[in-house]
Scaffold this motif. Sequence first.
Motif, short mmCIF file in Angstrom:
data_model
loop_
_atom_site.label_atom_id
_atom_site.label_comp_id
_atom_site.label_asym_id
_atom_site.label_seq_id
_atom_site.Cartn_x
_atom_site.Cartn_y
_atom_site.Cartn_z
N PHE A 164 0.83 -1.21 0.00
CA PHE A 164 0.00 0.00 0.00
C PHE A 164 0.87 1.27 0.00
N GLU A 165 2.20 1.11 0.09
CA GLU A 165 3.11 2.24 0.02
C GLU A 165 3.70 2.33 -1.39
N GLN A 166 3.95 3.55 -1.85
CA GLN A 166 4.54 3.74 -3.16
C GLN A 166 5.36 5.02 -3.18
N ILE A 167 6.27 5.11 -4.15
CA ILE A 167 7.13 6.28 -4.29
C ILE A 167 7.21 6.66 -5.75
N ASN A 168 7.26 7.95 -6.02
CA ASN A 168 7.32 8.45 -7.39
C ASN A 168 8.76 8.42 -7.90
N LEU A 169 9.01 7.64 -8.94
CA LEU A 169 10.33 7.55 -9.58
C LEU A 169 10.19 7.92 -11.05
N PRO A 170 10.07 9.22 -11.35
CA PRO A 170 9.80 9.66 -12.72
C PRO A 170 10.99 9.42 -13.65
N SER A 171 10.70 9.26 -14.92
CA SER A 171 11.76 9.17 -15.93
C SER A 171 11.95 10.49 -16.66
N GLY A 172 11.10 11.49 -16.36
CA GLY A 172 11.22 12.84 -16.89
C GLY A 172 10.86 13.82 -15.79
N ASP A 173 11.28 15.09 -15.93
CA ASP A 173 11.06 16.03 -14.84
C ASP A 173 9.76 16.81 -14.96
N GLY A 174 9.04 16.68 -16.09
CA GLY A 174 7.73 17.29 -16.21
C GLY A 174 7.73 18.77 -16.52
N GLU A 175 8.89 19.39 -16.66
CA GLU A 175 8.95 20.83 -16.92
C GLU A 175 9.63 21.11 -18.25
N PHE A 176 9.31 22.25 -18.85
CA PHE A 176 9.99 22.74 -20.05
C PHE A 176 11.13 23.63 -19.61
N ASN A 177 12.33 23.35 -20.11
CA ASN A 177 13.48 24.19 -19.78
C ASN A 177 14.37 24.35 -21.01
N VAL A 178 15.26 25.33 -20.98
CA VAL A 178 16.10 25.64 -22.13
C VAL A 178 17.54 25.85 -21.68
N TRP A 179 18.46 25.06 -22.26
CA TRP A 179 19.89 25.24 -22.04
C TRP A 179 20.47 26.14 -23.13
N SER A 180 21.35 27.07 -22.74
CA SER A 180 22.13 27.89 -23.67
C SER A 180 23.61 27.63 -23.39
N THR A 181 24.38 27.34 -24.44
CA THR A 181 25.77 26.91 -24.25
C THR A 181 26.71 27.65 -25.18
N LEU A 182 27.84 28.09 -24.64
CA LEU A 182 28.93 28.66 -25.42
C LEU A 182 30.13 27.75 -25.25
N ALA A 183 30.69 27.28 -26.37
CA ALA A 183 31.78 26.30 -26.30
C ALA A 183 32.89 26.65 -27.28
N SER A 184 34.11 26.32 -26.91
CA SER A 184 35.27 26.53 -27.78
C SER A 184 36.16 25.30 -27.74
N SER A 185 36.87 25.07 -28.85
CA SER A 185 37.73 23.89 -28.97
C SER A 185 39.01 24.21 -29.70
N PHE A 186 39.97 23.29 -29.61
CA PHE A 186 41.20 23.41 -30.38
C PHE A 186 41.67 22.02 -30.75
N ALA A 187 42.44 21.93 -31.82
CA ALA A 187 43.09 20.69 -32.23
C ALA A 187 44.50 21.05 -32.69
N LEU A 188 45.51 20.36 -32.15
CA LEU A 188 46.88 20.67 -32.51
C LEU A 188 47.21 20.14 -33.91
N PRO A 189 47.88 20.92 -34.73
CA PRO A 189 48.25 20.45 -36.07
C PRO A 189 49.26 19.32 -36.00
N ASN A 190 49.04 18.31 -36.83
CA ASN A 190 49.94 17.15 -36.94
C ASN A 190 50.05 16.37 -35.63
N THR A 191 49.10 16.57 -34.73
CA THR A 191 49.09 15.84 -33.46
C THR A 191 47.65 15.45 -33.13
#
Length: 297
Positions: free
Chosen positions: A153-180
Amino acid sequence: MFLKSKNWFGKSFQLGVFLLGLIYLLNYQEGLSQSGWTKGKKEGFYQLSYQSMLSSDYFTLEGEKLETNQFSQQSLVFYGEYGVTDQFTIIANLPLQTWNGFENTQKVSGLGDLRLEFKHAILKKYLPLSISIAPELPIGKANNFAKSTINDFEQINLPSGDGEFNVWSTLASSFALPNTPLYGSIFGAYNIRTEYEGIQFSDQFAIGAEVGYQIAQKVWVNARLNALATVGDVLVATDFVRGDGTEYTSFSFGASVPVYKKFHLNLNYRNFNDLIFDRKNLYSSGVVSIGLYYERK
């Protein structure tokens, strides 16, 4: 609060419902590698991965470590990137199925939330720099109750999604060494969160870095350091099930090897510590993942 005992439900069960800050977080936060590169036109990357974690170490909002009944989560996740143009890439991340459960509950499963990312290259040739917007659509099971195997008769909520709409904004930079065969990336991200059933969630920000190296022109290895923090203080246990107030520092090590033509096997191990941000509102343990990906160039 899910402390190990013969009877861990009853009054403790009502408090224990708040101890699940990492339930949906594992599905995407570390699985995605943020970089300054975008795909070339019609290029693609498609991966199916399985990840698993077991933990009885829960960190509260105050950072206090509690030992609870063991919580487990396994996820089957699709991740894909497609280059619409040389400077614009669309990315999708979808947990196809997530299984959650405690050692004394049923294990419940469900579809996760869909994250769509739209990535644009600001600079591409000399110092790759990109910006992306990633709305997360709440298509997963926001309520998914598991019954106790001790008291049905006991139960617990274990959702697979959070139920809300959200938006991530990301700024990213990269580098690759020449000949390596060495590369590196850094990123910063901000998550604008909304609400679920009248409960407003706090925004989040994340930072991270990655380095990678190719061995014998075949095997790529990488190491990552990521950190997540909540904007402002979360002092009241409003709805911890959905990650409100979660903070952590995580590190991971991975390797990918070719197995057949353009197919590669990807292995990864991730864990958590308090190096940058202390662990709060999450189950902390090692997370192991294995994936198979196809890359089109």
